[in-house]
Scaffold this active site. Structure first.
Site, PDB file in Angstrom:
ATOM      1  N   SER A  30       0.934  -1.044   0.464  1.00  0.00           N
ATOM      2  CA  SER A  30       0.140   0.333  -0.305  1.00  0.00           C
ATOM      3  C   SER A  30       0.997   1.060   0.043  1.00  0.00           C
ATOM      4  O   SER A  30       0.199   2.249  -0.708  1.00  0.00           O
ATOM      5  CB  SER A  30      -0.739   0.153   1.340  1.00  0.00           C
ATOM      6  OG  SER A  30      -0.051   0.445   2.319  1.00  0.00           O
ATOM      7  N   HIS A  58       1.062   4.691   3.984  1.00  0.00           N
ATOM      8  CA  HIS A  58      -0.087   5.085   3.175  1.00  0.00           C
ATOM      9  C   HIS A  58       0.886   7.292   3.002  1.00  0.00           C
ATOM     10  O   HIS A  58       0.732   7.471   2.309  1.00  0.00           O
ATOM     11  CB  HIS A  58      -1.264   5.616   3.899  1.00  0.00           C
ATOM     12  CG  HIS A  58      -1.946   4.648   3.278  1.00  0.00           C
ATOM     13  ND1 HIS A  58      -3.040   4.142   3.429  1.00  0.00           N
ATOM     14  CD2 HIS A  58      -1.642   2.806   3.178  1.00  0.00           C
ATOM     15  CE1 HIS A  58      -4.020   2.682   4.028  1.00  0.00           C
ATOM     16  NE2 HIS A  58      -2.420   1.993   3.168  1.00  0.00           N
TER      17      HIS A  58
END
Length: 514
Positions: free
Chosen positions: A294, A345
């Site tokens: 991610s 992230h």
């Protein structure tokens, strides 16, 4: 002879001089779509060269135009818009047609109003003046009156051909922007991630923390011992099948877009360097074991944001709104769900944006900004790493993780040293019982039962407690020859807090059987 085409494309030229940009056109239908933003409001204009014999045909065309304008409004992300449909004709419809000119729509964001103008030579000056008032323009009425009809037709064809040549050139340039390269490494990375996941589930448990650490997950303690390669290997590990599928779908859609726009080599730089920035941010802001692609995927989001800054118009006419919506939803979920590693992230997003700005988009250069972006990326990565090292070095939570790791490796004397130092340093009521529990376990393994008993008796005085504390304390009481009543009392106290604990229940049943 028809002269309306000349007049129509002359009006298009005048609108572009007033700040309108051409957004679409249809050569065969002799219609052009333009747009202008002012004061956070968009004006979408259609200029169409066509004469209508009957008002009903004009009304139907206006309805079609309204629906087209609604689609264009959504495509260019213009929620606050007003529509204008300008017909350039040779004659009026033969029947009563004035009612068709009444504005369509309610004048709301959901249903914008569309104004209609029907220009024939007799009323053209009046209609242009009305258009000037409605759109705050200053278009003049100055046809070349010395031109013959044949010359106007020829000039109209010339204006039309030049205009659509410009539109075609712009479309060709846009195609070049989105087709600089064909995707390759995206598919390779997807295949690698799938192969690694197959290896994970066939050689261990993908959800088991120790197995993840053994396979290369991002684990702060081992990173601080020099295993920095975990910043990369963790990008290929996933916790479960759904985690893999979600990340691979995102990689497929974003990765192929980035490879087409930026090219293969730039894509690799963005993916890996942005992903590493995400891993470093995870190291800096989370003590949990982390794994997943991610961070690198958010780096691709960052690259698309950079693309949007460079090509704002194209970005919002194509993918911009969807990208921003998906990114916003992901960030909102990240802040709402504690299990999501927001450090990875946000670090990946920022790192991807900076490294994309450093390598820049093909066929464009901005050496100053590229250099600043590269320096910014280095500062970001080093700053996050130094911050993470400082925080982890002094973090009591990290000492707890270190103690647990040393227990796994059966270094019990080291566990006693770590927990004793931590207990001397902290007065955190939430952490003390866990340090006491770990130290008691190490004392048990070192056969120092009295010290272990002392630690456990202290540990169960805190609000945060574990059923194992009572279980181990009962066993220690038994080993040290305590009275059965005393042993049963500590078991009952444990069951009061943990009534469903099987170990404590079994221990009580075993005690009662004697």
């Amino acid at each position: 002879m028809d002269t309306h085409m000349y007049r129509a494309y002359e009006q298009v030229e005048k609108l572009t001089e007033q700040g309108f940009r051409i957004i679409a056109g249809d050569y065969k239908k002799d219609e052009v779509w333009l747009e202008r933003k002012a004061d956070r409001k968009s004006a979408i204009v259609r200029v169409k060269a066509q004469t209508f014999d009957w008002s009903n045909h004009l009304r139907l065309d206006a309805q079609v135009a309204y629906q087209q304008m609604q689609r264009i409004r959504q495509a260019i992300a213009a929620p606050n818009a007003e529509f204008y449909s300008i017909y350039i004709a040779n004659e009026y419809p033969v029947d009563d047609w004035e009612h068709v000119k009444h504005p369509q729509g309610e004048g709301t964001k959901k249903s914008p109003r569309m104004h209609i103008y029907y220009l024939v030579e007799e009323n053209e000056e009046e209609e242009i003046n009305q258009l000037n008032r409605d759109l705050h323009l200053s278009m003049s009425f100055n046809h070349e009156k010395h031109l013959t009809d044949e010359e106007k037709e020829e000039a109209g064809n010339h204006l039309k051909n030049n205009l659509f040549q410009e539109i075609q050139e712009e479309q060709d340039e846009r195609k070049k922007i989105f087709s600089f390269s064909t995707p390759l490494f995206t598919y390779i990375l997807i295949a690698l991630n799938i192969l690694v996941f197959i290896f994970q589930i066939t050689n261990g448990d993908s959800e088991n923390t120790q197995d993840l650490i053994d396979m290369g997950a991002n684990f702060n303690l081992l990173v601080m011992e020099g295993e920095w390669w975990r910043f990369v290997t963790s990008m290929f590990l996933h916790l479960h099948f759904l985690h893999l599928i979600m990340n691979m779908l995102a990689l497929f859609y974003l990765g192929t877009a980035i490879e087409r726009i930026f090219g293969r080599i730039r894509f690799l730089f963005i993916y890996f360097l942005g992903g590493i920035a995400g891993s470093i941010a995870s190291f800096a802001f989370s003590i949990n074991v982390s794994a997943g692609a991610s961070g690198a995927i958010f780096a691709l989001f960052g690259a698309l944001l950079l693309f949007g800054l460079i090509y704002k118009q194209i970005f919002f006419q194509t993918m911009g709104v969807n990208i921003l919506l998906i990114l916003g939803v992901n960030l909102l979920l990240g802040f709402s769900v504690p299990e999501i590693d927001m450090g990875a992230h946000l670090g990946g997003l920022t790192g991807g944006f900076l490294i994309a700005a450093a390598v820049y988009v093909p066929r464009k250069k901005n050496q100053k900004n590229q250099l600043l972006a590269f320096i910014g990326f280095i500062i970001l990565s080093l700053g996050l790493f130094i911050y993470g090292w400082t925080v982890n070095s002094s973090s009591l939570e990290m000492k707890l993780v270190e103690a647990e790791t040393q227990i796994e490796e059966e270094n019990f004397s080291e566990v006693i040293v770590i927990t004793t130092e931590a207990l001397d340093e902290t007065d955190d009521q939430a952490l003390i019982p866990y340090f006491l529990f770990h130290r008691s376990y190490a004392y048990i393994q070192e056969f120092e039962y009295a010290k272990a008993t002392e630690d456990l008796e202290e540990a169960i005085q805190y609000d945060d407690r574990l059923p194992e504390m009572y279980n181990n304390l009962a066993v220690l009481y038994s080993e040290q020859g305590a009275d059965t009543t005393e042993i049963e009392a500590i078991i009952d106290e444990g069951l009061e807090y943990f009534p469903d604990n099987e170990d404590l229940t079994d221990l009580k049943n075993e005690l009662q059987s004697y």
